[in-house]
Design a protein around this motif. Structure first.
Motif, PDB file in Angstrom:
ATOM      1  N   ARG A 130      42.003  42.950  20.720  1.00 13.35           N
ATOM      2  CA  ARG A 130      43.289  42.350  21.098  1.00 13.35           C
ATOM      3  C   ARG A 130      43.097  40.900  21.504  1.00 13.35           C
ATOM      4  O   ARG A 130      42.097  40.548  22.135  1.00 13.35           O
ATOM      5  CB  ARG A 130      43.902  43.100  22.278  1.00 13.35           C
ATOM      6  CG  ARG A 130      44.413  44.487  21.904  1.00 13.35           C
ATOM      7  CD  ARG A 130      45.083  45.152  23.099  1.00 13.35           C
ATOM      8  NE  ARG A 130      46.108  44.303  23.704  1.00 13.35           N
ATOM      9  CZ  ARG A 130      46.615  44.506  24.918  1.00 13.35           C
ATOM     10  NH1 ARG A 130      46.187  45.516  25.658  1.00 13.35           N
ATOM     11  NH2 ARG A 130      47.529  43.707  25.400  1.00 13.35           N
ATOM     12  N   ALA A 131      44.082  40.085  21.179  1.00 16.04           N
ATOM     13  CA  ALA A 131      44.024  38.666  21.544  1.00 16.04           C
ATOM     14  C   ALA A 131      44.598  38.488  22.948  1.00 16.04           C
ATOM     15  O   ALA A 131      45.580  39.137  23.316  1.00 16.04           O
ATOM     16  CB  ALA A 131      44.829  37.853  20.540  1.00 16.04           C
ATOM     17  N   HIS A 132      43.937  37.637  23.737  1.00 13.07           N
ATOM     18  CA  HIS A 132      44.397  37.343  25.100  1.00 13.07           C
ATOM     19  C   HIS A 132      44.359  35.844  25.312  1.00 13.07           C
ATOM     20  O   HIS A 132      43.528  35.153  24.733  1.00 13.07           O
ATOM     21  CB  HIS A 132      43.451  37.975  26.140  1.00 13.07           C
ATOM     22  CG  HIS A 132      43.403  39.457  26.090  1.00 13.07           C
ATOM     23  ND1 HIS A 132      44.280  40.263  26.757  1.00 13.07           N
ATOM     24  CD2 HIS A 132      42.552  40.288  25.439  1.00 13.07           C
ATOM     25  CE1 HIS A 132      43.982  41.529  26.531  1.00 13.07           C
ATOM     26  NE2 HIS A 132      42.937  41.578  25.732  1.00 13.07           N
ATOM     27  N   ARG A 133      45.250  35.367  26.171  1.00 12.77           N
ATOM     28  CA  ARG A 133      45.174  33.976  26.628  1.00 12.77           C
ATOM     29  C   ARG A 133      45.041  34.026  28.145  1.00 12.77           C
ATOM     30  O   ARG A 133      45.886  34.594  28.831  1.00 12.77           O
ATOM     31  CB  ARG A 133      46.427  33.205  26.211  1.00 12.77           C
ATOM     32  CG  ARG A 133      46.492  33.026  24.693  1.00 12.77           C
ATOM     33  CD  ARG A 133      47.749  32.318  24.259  1.00 12.77           C
ATOM     34  NE  ARG A 133      47.807  30.934  24.704  1.00 12.77           N
ATOM     35  CZ  ARG A 133      47.099  29.941  24.159  1.00 12.77           C
ATOM     36  NH1 ARG A 133      46.316  30.178  23.140  1.00 12.77           N
ATOM     37  NH2 ARG A 133      47.189  28.718  24.629  1.00 12.77           N
ATOM     38  N   VAL A 134      43.940  33.473  28.633  1.00 18.04           N
ATOM     39  CA  VAL A 134      43.597  33.645  30.044  1.00 18.04           C
ATOM     40  C   VAL A 134      43.409  32.280  30.691  1.00 18.04           C
ATOM     41  O   VAL A 134      42.628  31.465  30.186  1.00 18.04           O
ATOM     42  CB  VAL A 134      42.263  34.430  30.174  1.00 18.04           C
ATOM     43  CG1 VAL A 134      41.959  34.714  31.624  1.00 18.04           C
ATOM     44  CG2 VAL A 134      42.313  35.720  29.390  1.00 18.04           C
ATOM     45  N   PRO A 135      44.103  32.012  31.809  1.00 23.07           N
ATOM     46  CA  PRO A 135      43.823  30.770  32.524  1.00 23.07           C
ATOM     47  C   PRO A 135      42.544  30.932  33.336  1.00 23.07           C
ATOM     48  O   PRO A 135      42.457  31.821  34.193  1.00 23.07           O
ATOM     49  CB  PRO A 135      45.047  30.609  33.440  1.00 23.07           C
ATOM     50  CG  PRO A 135      45.633  31.974  33.553  1.00 23.07           C
ATOM     51  CD  PRO A 135      45.141  32.820  32.423  1.00 23.07           C
ATOM     52  N   ALA A 136      41.549  30.112  33.039  1.00 30.86           N
ATOM     53  CA  ALA A 136      40.272  30.245  33.761  1.00 30.86           C
ATOM     54  C   ALA A 136      39.482  28.955  33.623  1.00 30.86           C
ATOM     55  O   ALA A 136      39.603  28.251  32.617  1.00 30.86           O
ATOM     56  CB  ALA A 136      39.454  31.399  33.180  1.00 30.86           C
ATOM     57  N   ALA A 137      38.687  28.652  34.632  1.00 25.79           N
ATOM     58  CA  ALA A 137      37.736  27.555  34.496  1.00 25.79           C
ATOM     59  C   ALA A 137      36.703  27.986  33.450  1.00 25.79           C
ATOM     60  O   ALA A 137      36.227  29.128  33.493  1.00 25.79           O
ATOM     61  CB  ALA A 137      37.069  27.282  35.832  1.00 25.79           C
ATOM     62  N   PRO A 138      36.391  27.103  32.497  1.00 29.29           N
ATOM     63  CA  PRO A 138      35.526  27.510  31.378  1.00 29.29           C
ATOM     64  C   PRO A 138      34.151  28.025  31.799  1.00 29.29           C
ATOM     65  O   PRO A 138      33.525  28.790  31.059  1.00 29.29           O
ATOM     66  CB  PRO A 138      35.401  26.231  30.544  1.00 29.29           C
ATOM     67  CG  PRO A 138      36.619  25.435  30.891  1.00 29.29           C
ATOM     68  CD  PRO A 138      36.930  25.750  32.319  1.00 29.29           C
ATOM     69  N   ASP A 139      33.689  27.628  32.985  1.00 30.00           N
ATOM     70  CA  ASP A 139      32.369  28.092  33.431  1.00 30.00           C
ATOM     71  C   ASP A 139      32.421  29.435  34.170  1.00 30.00           C
ATOM     72  O   ASP A 139      31.384  29.958  34.581  1.00 30.00           O
ATOM     73  CB  ASP A 139      31.714  27.050  34.344  1.00 30.00           C
ATOM     74  CG  ASP A 139      31.249  25.847  33.553  1.00 30.00           C
ATOM     75  OD1 ASP A 139      31.103  25.987  32.315  1.00 30.00           O
ATOM     76  OD2 ASP A 139      31.030  24.781  34.153  1.00 30.00           O
ATOM     77  N   THR A 140      33.613  29.978  34.354  1.00 29.33           N
ATOM     78  CA  THR A 140      33.720  31.283  35.021  1.00 29.33           C
ATOM     79  C   THR A 140      32.914  32.313  34.249  1.00 29.33           C
ATOM     80  O   THR A 140      32.994  32.363  33.019  1.00 29.33           O
ATOM     81  CB  THR A 140      35.207  31.740  35.035  1.00 29.33           C
ATOM     82  OG1 THR A 140      35.986  30.704  35.587  1.00 29.33           O
ATOM     83  CG2 THR A 140      35.377  33.022  35.831  1.00 29.33           C
ATOM     84  N   PRO A 141      32.144  33.147  34.939  1.00 31.03           N
ATOM     85  CA  PRO A 141      31.429  34.198  34.205  1.00 31.03           C
ATOM     86  C   PRO A 141      32.408  35.103  33.454  1.00 31.03           C
ATOM     87  O   PRO A 141      33.452  35.477  33.995  1.00 31.03           O
ATOM     88  CB  PRO A 141      30.700  34.966  35.309  1.00 31.03           C
ATOM     89  CG  PRO A 141      30.544  33.980  36.427  1.00 31.03           C
ATOM     90  CD  PRO A 141      31.776  33.121  36.364  1.00 31.03           C
ATOM     91  N   LEU A 142      32.051  35.425  32.232  1.00 29.35           N
ATOM     92  CA  LEU A 142      32.899  36.294  31.414  1.00 29.35           C
ATOM     93  C   LEU A 142      33.231  37.583  32.164  1.00 29.35           C
ATOM     94  O   LEU A 142      34.363  38.082  32.098  1.00 29.35           O
ATOM     95  CB  LEU A 142      32.164  36.608  30.094  1.00 29.35           C
ATOM     96  CG  LEU A 142      32.824  37.621  29.163  1.00 29.35           C
ATOM     97  CD1 LEU A 142      34.210  37.162  28.724  1.00 29.35           C
ATOM     98  CD2 LEU A 142      31.916  37.880  27.950  1.00 29.35           C
TER      99      LEU A 142
END
Ligand code: FES
Length: 153
Positions: free
Chosen positions: A13-25
């Motif tokens: 599934r496709a998701h769009r998530v607001p997150a700092a790019p360095d946040t651990p997956l």
């Protein structure tokens, strides 16, 4: 930290998530997508509790920045099956009652799954070596090994 909206593909599934790019997956999977199969153990890439598949390969999501997962297919424990219809690897772990506390099992199952995808008939030695860096503090390694061998049948 800078926040961006990241496009991720998880369990098909496709998701769009607001997150700092360095946040651990791992944090994004658990906190933003409510996928709690992957566990936080050491946070250092050492124990394997947080293992997911990235393009079918086992990866430790606690040390992978979420930006590294963009454009790749992420699979979590939830992507292998459901409680009502477990995947074959999950089913083998259930049948072998491979859990004691169960905290490590996400990593064990995902690591076995990744191995079976590239080598459907591993030897016991290959299985042992694959699981070598997944830690279980309860000491149910023998049942886990049995489950892995059953999954390979
Ligand atoms: Fe990621 Fe331990 S929590 S390897």
């Amino acid at each position: 930290p800078d926040c961006a909206v990241l496009a991720l593909r998880v369990n098909g599934r496709a998701h769009r998530v607001p997150a700092a790019p360095d946040t651990p997956l791992l944090h994004v999977l658990r906190n933003d997508l409510a996928l709690n199969g992957p566990k936080f153990g050491c946070g250092l890439g050492e124990c394997g509790a947080c293992t997911v598949l990235i393009d079918g390969v086992a990866a430790r999501s606690c040390v992978i920045p979420v930006r590294a997962a963009r454009g790749r297919e992420v699979t979590t424990l939830e992507g292998l099956g459901t409680r009502a219809q477990p995947g074959a690897t999950q089913q083998a772990f259930i049948e072998c009652q491979a859990a004691q506390c169960g905290y490590c099992l996400n990593g064990m199952i995902m690591t076995v799954e990744a191995l079976l995808r590239r080598n459907p008939r591993p030897t016991e030695d290959e299985l042992r070596s694959e699981l070598h860096h997944n830690l279980c503090r309860c000491g149910t390694h023998i049942e886990i090994l049995r489950a892995g061998l059953r999954a390979a049948q």
